[in-house]
Write an enzyme that holds these catalytic residues in place. Structure first.
Site, PDB file in Angstrom:
ATOM      1  N   HIS A  52      -0.624  -0.967  -6.979  1.00 47.25           N
ATOM      2  CA  HIS A  52       0.320  -1.201  -5.892  1.00 47.25           C
ATOM      3  C   HIS A  52       1.301  -0.035  -5.811  1.00 47.25           C
ATOM      4  O   HIS A  52       1.540   0.661  -6.792  1.00 47.25           O
ATOM      5  CB  HIS A  52       1.095  -2.500  -6.112  1.00 47.25           C
ATOM      6  CG  HIS A  52       0.255  -3.733  -5.985  1.00 47.25           C
ATOM      7  ND1 HIS A  52       0.673  -4.966  -6.418  1.00 47.25           N
ATOM      8  CD2 HIS A  52      -0.978  -3.930  -5.471  1.00 47.25           C
ATOM      9  CE1 HIS A  52      -0.255  -5.871  -6.179  1.00 47.25           C
ATOM     10  NE2 HIS A  52      -1.276  -5.253  -5.608  1.00 47.25           N
TER      11      HIS A  52
ATOM     12  N   CYS B 122       0.832  -1.202   0.000  1.00 44.19           N
ATOM     13  CA  CYS B 122       0.000   0.000   0.000  1.00 44.19           C
ATOM     14  C   CYS B 122       0.870   1.257   0.000  1.00 44.19           C
ATOM     15  O   CYS B 122       2.073   1.223   0.244  1.00 44.19           O
ATOM     16  CB  CYS B 122      -0.931  -0.002   1.203  1.00 44.19           C
ATOM     17  SG  CYS B 122      -0.078   0.046   2.796  1.00 44.19           S
TER      18      CYS B 122
END
Length: 360
Positions: free
Chosen positions: A216, A28
């Site tokens: 991502h 993250c």
């Protein structure tokens, strides 16, 4: 139960650090940002509190991490209190998911979420870039599309092909959609060879940034003209020698693991199962990402087929029209016979068009 992050001790160019590893939310933005603040000499003067928190133990909570990042933001900003409060309210979304929209010229749509990274003076980059030098007339225009605007054009083109909608620029929409569909089809890993080359040229030596790819976020570092991402997969927790993964290829086939001093790392088979997912290899994308890629491929294929069919029909009609004109010159046809035949052809053409329309 509060979410937490596991920490890992690494040695980078002779200096000891503790970095954060991925939890169940994967790579993250919060993780990538925090690790830059920990490792980057340009940021560590503001991040002593964060470094102390990470060095405190083998795990830290998400709540603690967000609180410390908020404190750092208050130190580095010169924004009015109302503006900073709004930005700080977005901090939890760095872990939950951000509305990041990459544009195919290498930039991003300017959203509030992007302002968070500017607040910490951290660059976010991507390599999903169209090479506008190959076909300047087409690719220069396409490079101004973003991922989201490309999806809208693809949907609009599908509606046009099915007769659901029609406007004066339909031909332009169909052309753009066909080329965009091909581009998406050819870059399923959201990285192109041209984009990778641009990253190598654009990024500064010994500088950190955040790489956005396939929803991502990775901590990216340029060292001696080569790009590396910080390895934060939990599966590598006990692999002390694996710190970096090179970013050498679009599909991951040429990428390799490296130690903290950027020497080649040896992977111990007992420590690391061979089926551990790599962050961005094409064979290890998340299930929903694979489905999205397949959907894009199928849509691109259908649009290409429909465009080709449209061109073929147009050429056929043009030839028939030309043949009729020649026939009229050499062998005139009675009006009533011509009307009956024309009516029959129009009826058949209408039935054929209806049967060929597929709602997507």
């Amino acid at each position: 139960m509060d979410l937490s992050f596991t920490t890992k001790s690494v040695k980078i160019n002779g200096q000891n650090h503790r970095i954060l590893l991925q939890n169940e939310n994967g790579p993250c933005a919060l993780l990538a940002l925090a690790n830059i603040l920990i490792l980057s000499p340009d940021h560590t003067r503001f991040s002593n509190e964060l470094i102390r928190l990470v060095n405190k133990g083998s795990q830290i909570s998400l709540k603690e991490l967000i609180e410390v990042l908020a404190d750092i933001a208050l130190q580095v900003t010169d924004k009015p209190s109302t503006d900073i409060s709004e930005l700080l309210s977005l901090l939890p979304r760095l872990h939950e998911g951000l509305n990041i929209n990459p544009e195919f010229n290498g930039s991003f749509e300017n959203t509030k979420e992007m302002s968070i990274f500017r607040l910490f003076n951290v660059d976010v980059v991507h390599g999903w870039v169209i090479n506008s030098f190959i076909n300047e007339n087409i690719d220069e225009k396409l490079s101004h599309y973003s991922y989201e605007s490309a999806q809208r054009i693809l949907t609009q083109a599908a509606d046009i092909n099915c007769g659901i909608s029609q406007d004066e620029n339909s031909d332009e929409v169909l052309r753009d959609a066909m080329h965009l569909g091909l581009f998406l089809n050819e870059s399923p890993t959201q990285l192109t060879a041209f984009g990778l080359l641009r990253l190598r040229e654009k990024l500064l030596h010994n500088k950190f940034s955040i790489l956005f790819r396939n929803d991502h976020f990775s901590t990216l570092f340029k060292y001696e003209d080569r790009l590396y991402t910080l390895v934060t997969d939990f599966g590598y927790k006990n692999c002390k020698d694996i710190v970096w993964q090179s970013l050498d290829s679009v599909d991951g086939s040429c990428d390799a693991f490296f130690a903290g001093n950027f020497s080649a790392a040896e992977v111990n088979g007992q420590q690391l199962s061979t089926d551990i997912e790599r962050d961005f290899g094409t064979g290890n994308l998340l299930l929903e990402e694979i489905q999205q890629i397949e959907n894009d491929k199928e849509l691109a294929k259908q649009l290409q087929e429909q465009e080709q069919e449209r061109v073929t029909k147009f050429e056929a009609k043009r030839k028939i029209h030309s043949h009729k004109k020649n026939s009229e010159i050499h062998a005139p046809v009675k009006k009533d016979k011509f009307k009956r035949r024309s009516s029959l052809l129009n009826a058949k053409a209408s039935e054929k068009e209806k049967s060929e329309c597929v709602v997507m």
